[in-house]
Write a protein that holds these residues in place. Sequence first.
Motif, short mmCIF file in Angstrom:
data_model
loop_
_atom_site.label_atom_id
_atom_site.label_comp_id
_atom_site.label_asym_id
_atom_site.label_seq_id
_atom_site.Cartn_x
_atom_site.Cartn_y
_atom_site.Cartn_z
N UNK A 223 9.28 8.70 -17.98
CA UNK A 223 8.03 7.92 -18.00
C UNK A 223 7.90 7.08 -16.73
N UNK A 224 8.99 6.49 -16.31
CA UNK A 224 8.98 5.69 -15.08
C UNK A 224 8.62 6.57 -13.88
N UNK A 225 9.21 7.76 -13.83
CA UNK A 225 8.90 8.68 -12.74
C UNK A 225 7.42 9.04 -12.73
N UNK A 226 6.87 9.24 -13.92
CA UNK A 226 5.45 9.57 -14.04
C UNK A 226 4.57 8.43 -13.55
N UNK A 227 4.91 7.21 -13.92
CA UNK A 227 4.09 6.06 -13.49
C UNK A 227 4.20 5.86 -11.98
N UNK A 228 5.38 6.06 -11.42
CA UNK A 228 5.54 5.88 -9.98
C UNK A 228 4.89 7.00 -9.17
N UNK A 229 4.48 8.07 -9.85
CA UNK A 229 3.71 9.11 -9.16
C UNK A 229 2.27 8.68 -8.91
N UNK A 230 1.83 7.60 -9.57
CA UNK A 230 0.51 7.03 -9.32
C UNK A 230 0.58 6.22 -8.03
N UNK A 231 -0.15 6.60 -7.00
CA UNK A 231 -0.06 5.87 -5.72
C UNK A 231 -0.39 4.40 -5.83
N UNK A 232 -1.28 4.05 -6.75
CA UNK A 232 -1.63 2.64 -6.92
C UNK A 232 -0.41 1.84 -7.39
N UNK A 233 0.32 2.38 -8.35
CA UNK A 233 1.50 1.71 -8.89
C UNK A 233 2.62 1.69 -7.85
N UNK A 234 2.85 2.84 -7.22
CA UNK A 234 3.97 2.95 -6.27
C UNK A 234 3.78 2.04 -5.07
N UNK A 235 2.54 1.71 -4.71
CA UNK A 235 2.28 0.89 -3.53
C UNK A 235 2.42 -0.60 -3.80
N UNK A 236 2.59 -0.98 -5.04
CA UNK A 236 2.64 -2.40 -5.36
C UNK A 236 4.09 -2.80 -5.66
N UNK A 237 4.73 -3.59 -4.81
CA UNK A 237 6.17 -3.87 -4.94
C UNK A 237 6.58 -4.41 -6.30
N UNK A 238 5.78 -5.31 -6.88
CA UNK A 238 6.16 -5.88 -8.17
C UNK A 238 6.26 -4.82 -9.25
N UNK A 239 5.31 -3.87 -9.26
CA UNK A 239 5.35 -2.81 -10.28
C UNK A 239 6.52 -1.88 -10.04
N UNK A 240 6.79 -1.57 -8.79
CA UNK A 240 7.96 -0.75 -8.46
C UNK A 240 9.22 -1.43 -8.98
#
Length: 576
Positions: A223-240
């Motif tokens: 699930x984490x891998x799937x969420x980090x595939x979203x560029x919006x999520x991956x680009x935000x350090x806090x969410x990463x």
Amino acid sequence: MSRTETLNAGGTTIVVEKDLRVPMRDGVTLVADAYQAAGNEPRPALVALSPYGKELQALALTMPPQRRPSPMWDGCIEAGDIARVVEEGYVHVIGDLRGSGGSGGEHIGNYNAGGVSLGEDAYDFIEWVAAQPWCDGNVGMIGISYFGSMQVIAAAERPPHLKAIFVSGGHYDFYETTYHGGIMWFMPRAAREGRGGDSGWAFTDNVKSRMLESYSPEQIKARVTERLADPDVAAWPNLFHVLNYPKNHEAWFDIVTNEVDGDWYEERNPVNLAKNIDIPVWLQIDQGRGWTVDGTIELFNTLKGPKKLDIGPYPPMQSRPFVEEHDKMFRWYDYWIKSIDNGIMDEPAVSVFVEGSRETVTAAQWPPKQIEYRPLYLRPRGKLSVEPEPMDAEYAAPDGFYQAPLTVTDKVEILSWSTAPFEQPTELIGTGAAHIFAQIDQDDTNFILRLWDAAPGGTRQLITTGYLKASHRELDDRSTEGDPHHPHTHAVPVEPGKIEEYVLRLYPFAATFNPGHRLTVELSNDEPLADEHNALLPPDAFHLPVGRPVTHKIYRDASHPSRVVLPFTTRTLQAE
């Protein structure tokens, strides 16, 4: 062990019983403080429940109310003015929810959705309070935001001694609390973790993630891998960071890993529980954060018993400690708890403050006046007109903007359209819609629309907003003209290069545009870092920026009539 202290607050002598032990039906013990006047006579009680910590709420005795943009504003001091409650003849009982502060038990997920029902705990807590020698058996509740949501959750359980509730600024649709039109809002992170002007939850080792408790490590990793595939999520350090290190971020981790609506959010939503409420309910909300206004109106329409809806003025952030609505609250409780016939139930059920005219409109229902939905069309050269564009896109070429990710720029690109100056007062009350025909070169983006009242001297005030993640564009069968609804149960990627119609819900509002003022519509895919509205909000009150570069073409021609559809209560609006 509980202990008794005597305090003096502004000339009022207050007796406080600290660290009272409140038993729950499953053997867990919650802790609470009870504040009352000196003397042995029993009094009615007002209960406040949250995970923010009862000690933090005690600052209401020593800290003058702070309004944004004061740096001393703390969004979690929400249980009310303790000294005022005592002066009015009530016992103020402030408790820590299970798994927080000094209370026992586990808190699994947001609103303990993965554990024991907070409604059951509230029932047990209220009935325990009613049985104490210092209580006369009559109980109400107090507090805004999280405390407000807890009032609805409690009332739905029907504890026999809960006589009425007064709810201000509550959150009633748990998905919409964080995702607006499918776009993530960061303010709930602040309220849980203590950021951007909030102290956050009084965390203990027993606050746990529902996701981590429900799924295997392998499932969580996927699930984490799937969420980090979203560029919006991956680009935000806090969410990463949160996705990789969920420890001490449990509540926010659960939200980030559940980006669509469904059972996860719906099963304990206050709106869904409200049909069980049979006691009198006062609902209050201020304009400026439209999703809370929307939820408050939905809750009001669900309630079956005696009820009031009170929509107040802009801006949306009340003082901390919370004090603004106390006069109304005590009138409400004096009537329903103390049986004082003060005439409050002879007054109209709905009261709405209208920005611009600064008048209050009353009625038996929302909206408080008959409305007519009429369109204003986006036209060339930034004009907004009652007349649609007669030419096709070959001649009425689209507007457009390219938005680079905020990792490489600080500039948020904004398109703007305005009416001519109004010639006479023009009133709008209700929800609205924006129909935007757009072409993008990626498979997703955000559409953020903000509607302003622009005064002749250059000042302006935000009137309402609309948000839509492009992949959440599907409408459901509740949608009507000027009142669109989206299920948000799944995302459908956009076909790059295809012109699509995106329908944004414009949250409920009430405003009169005075002579000389213009109605201005702004469209972007991110929010500006600072402007007239954002300066009034806590630092973390913004939405997740788009993490990919996107080119947007906004079509507004005869075949693609981009427009806003607004709820007019007055008929005259001059043509361009």
